[in-house]
Design an enzyme around this catalytic site. Sequence first.
Site, PDB file in Angstrom:
ATOM      1  N   ASN A 177       5.624  60.709 -11.527  1.00 61.85           N
ATOM      2  CA  ASN A 177       6.219  59.609 -12.308  1.00 61.85           C
ATOM      3  C   ASN A 177       7.716  59.477 -12.033  1.00 61.85           C
ATOM      4  OD1 ASN A 177       3.667  59.639 -13.271  1.00 61.85           O
ATOM      5  ND2 ASN A 177       4.191  60.275 -15.371  1.00 61.85           N
TER       6      ASN A 177
ATOM      7  N   THR B  11      25.834  11.833  -5.833  1.00 64.69           N
ATOM      8  CA  THR B  11      25.260  12.412  -7.054  1.00 64.69           C
ATOM      9  C   THR B  11      24.055  11.533  -7.371  1.00 64.69           C
ATOM     10  OG1 THR B  11      26.615  11.032  -8.499  1.00 64.69           O
ATOM     11  CG2 THR B  11      27.503  13.209  -7.960  1.00 64.69           C
ATOM     12  N   HIS B  12      23.042  12.103  -7.974  1.00 61.87           N
ATOM     13  CA  HIS B  12      21.786  11.373  -8.244  1.00 61.87           C
ATOM     14  C   HIS B  12      21.217  10.755  -6.958  1.00 61.87           C
ATOM     15  CE1 HIS B  12      23.013  11.520 -12.536  1.00 61.87           C
ATOM     16  NE2 HIS B  12      24.212  11.257 -12.042  1.00 61.87           N
TER      17      HIS B  12
ATOM     18  N   SER C 174       4.418  17.808  16.658  1.00 59.64           N
ATOM     19  CA  SER C 174       3.138  17.419  16.081  1.00 59.64           C
ATOM     20  C   SER C 174       2.082  17.476  17.174  1.00 59.64           C
ATOM     21  CB  SER C 174       3.244  16.009  15.515  1.00 59.64           C
ATOM     22  OG  SER C 174       1.962  15.417  15.442  1.00 59.64           O
TER      23      SER C 174
ATOM     24  N   LYS D 137       7.357  13.437  17.386  1.00 61.61           N
ATOM     25  CA  LYS D 137       7.813  14.175  16.211  1.00 61.61           C
ATOM     26  C   LYS D 137       8.597  15.444  16.544  1.00 61.61           C
ATOM     27  CE  LYS D 137       6.884  13.629  12.305  1.00 61.61           C
ATOM     28  NZ  LYS D 137       5.656  13.767  11.540  1.00 61.61           N
TER      29      LYS D 137
ATOM     30  N   ASN E  60       9.769  18.272  13.818  1.00 57.07           N
ATOM     31  CA  ASN E  60       9.663  18.512  12.377  1.00 57.07           C
ATOM     32  C   ASN E  60      10.561  19.657  11.912  1.00 57.07           C
ATOM     33  OD1 ASN E  60       7.727  16.480  12.101  1.00 57.07           O
ATOM     34  ND2 ASN E  60       6.072  17.891  12.632  1.00 57.07           N
TER      35      ASN E  60
ATOM     36  N   GLU F 194      11.204  23.646   5.901  1.00 57.12           N
ATOM     37  CA  GLU F 194      10.062  23.447   4.998  1.00 57.12           C
ATOM     38  C   GLU F 194       9.422  24.784   4.627  1.00 57.12           C
ATOM     39  OE1 GLU F 194       8.124  19.224   6.144  1.00 57.12           O
ATOM     40  OE2 GLU F 194       8.318  20.642   7.794  1.00 57.12           O
TER      41      GLU F 194
ATOM     42  N   GLN G  10       2.317  51.089 -11.020  1.00 52.94           N
ATOM     43  CA  GLN G  10       2.048  51.130  -9.577  1.00 52.94           C
ATOM     44  C   GLN G  10       2.062  49.711  -8.986  1.00 52.94           C
ATOM     45  OE1 GLN G  10      -0.797  54.006  -7.918  1.00 52.94           O
ATOM     46  NE2 GLN G  10      -2.003  52.265  -7.219  1.00 52.94           N
TER      47      GLN G  10
ATOM     48  N   LYS H  38       5.286  47.601  -6.715  1.00 53.62           N
ATOM     49  CA  LYS H  38       5.811  47.733  -5.362  1.00 53.62           C
ATOM     50  C   LYS H  38       5.416  46.631  -4.379  1.00 53.62           C
ATOM     51  CE  LYS H  38       4.577  52.140  -5.701  1.00 53.62           C
ATOM     52  NZ  LYS H  38       4.822  52.277  -7.155  1.00 53.62           N
TER      53      LYS H  38
END
Length: 475
Positions: free
Chosen positions: A118, A163-164, A285, A291, A293, A298, A330, A333
């Site tokens: 322990n 912003t936003h 792709s 493409k 990507n 991601e 236990q 981990k």
Amino acid sequence: MTERKDDRLWGGRFERAPNEHFDAFQRSFAFDRRLLPYEIAVDRAWAKALEPIGIFTATEVKQALAALDKIAERAKTDPAWLEQFGADAEDVHHFVEKALVEELGPLGWKLHTGRSRNELVATDFRLFVIDAAAEIQRRLEALLNAFLLQAKANRNVPMAGMTHMQHAQPILLSHFLLAHAEAFARDITRLHHAAESADACPMGSGALAGNSFAIDRNAISRELGFSRITGNSLDAVSDRDFALDYLYALTGIATHLSRLAEDFVLFASQEFSYVILPDEYSTGSSLMPQKKNPDAWELIRGKTGRINGALLGLLTTLKGLPTSYQRDLQEDKEALFAAHDQVADMVAVAAGAIASTKFNASRLAAAASNPALLATEAADYLVHKGVPFRQAHDIVGKVLREAEKQNIAWTTLPLKTLQKISPAFEADFAGSLSLDAALASKKVRGGTAPESVRAAITDLEERLNKKAKKKGAKS
Ligand code: ARG
């Protein structure tokens, strides 16, 4: 009925062997073998501490240390042995004891005097977390250096601050990059906190009640590089706050990485085209030949889910556990190891991707020259002319509405039109209104003016150098 195996750590009081399925279920060697180097270090310190209390003679200590070194070496260089010998080890503690007995005979059985798995597992795990936090810190420093490199290379590139997700005010790209760097610098502080919380040695706590052989706890603690010993044996075997703190630090890093990822996924889109994704950190792709990507970003964003899951998992495991060691512990981990490995990769990939990303300076500058971004500057201009800010805000709103009505850029409205809305507009207005002036005016500490950003770069460099120096001094 299977015969009881003699080399179990706890077989004496059992008549029958455990159910095979349950036996496999309760074993942890498959994952806690990762703690082997720490287990060996703790065993070495314990072997030495057994001499002053008369359990080991000086010769026996030497024998034990030599055997432990041999086991450590063999585990490193002989994976087949590790597999084979580990096959019937219940956990890493059992593994070492078995190997020790094979090396030393009955002397090997003496090492466990007065101690418990322990306290061992708590000690090993604390040592792991301390090293793990240092490793992630090193990787974060490389990421900070990547931000610094790009901030310096693109120091005066303007961009449209948002912003936003709406154009707000012009800023420098370098300022934007350093915003992310600040977040990761805070993560280093959190890692320090986690390492500090792990930095207390439980050895001597026994299974729960302490040690009855007058073992020198401070000597063991020092030997293992801890700066203090735990204060209560019961708490020492049940405390996993250091693991929670580390996981929290990891979730902080993952959250920051995920937000960074989101910025770069957007910036790489055709709509923004602010960045050119590096081939080395992108994929194609299988269907659409054109493409490229942003998979690196991601995946980083996606992996954040399981890092958060690891923290939530341990919190849930700990909730409602009675005081003292419980086997539930236990479960602390696997998820932490996995979260550590993932974050280590995520930070490294992010650092590589940041360092090799090309910024589309002309596109960024074009967005930054949207006249709407200067509206606040106009309000500030009026304030300098003595107009109270709220009124100035309103006046500029009217100016914008007028431009919208005429379907022209508001910055092209003639002074006469402006003066009809407010006589506070004067001949110097047009000249005062520019992207460069807007940037230059934000020269407070922490602002986006070129001189402020230059100071921020120096400041971050100094903080990084200080860290590097401190580390140098330590080793
Ligand atoms: N494998 C155990 C763990 O990871 C070690 C401690 C086991 N202690 C016990 N009393 N069964 O927590």
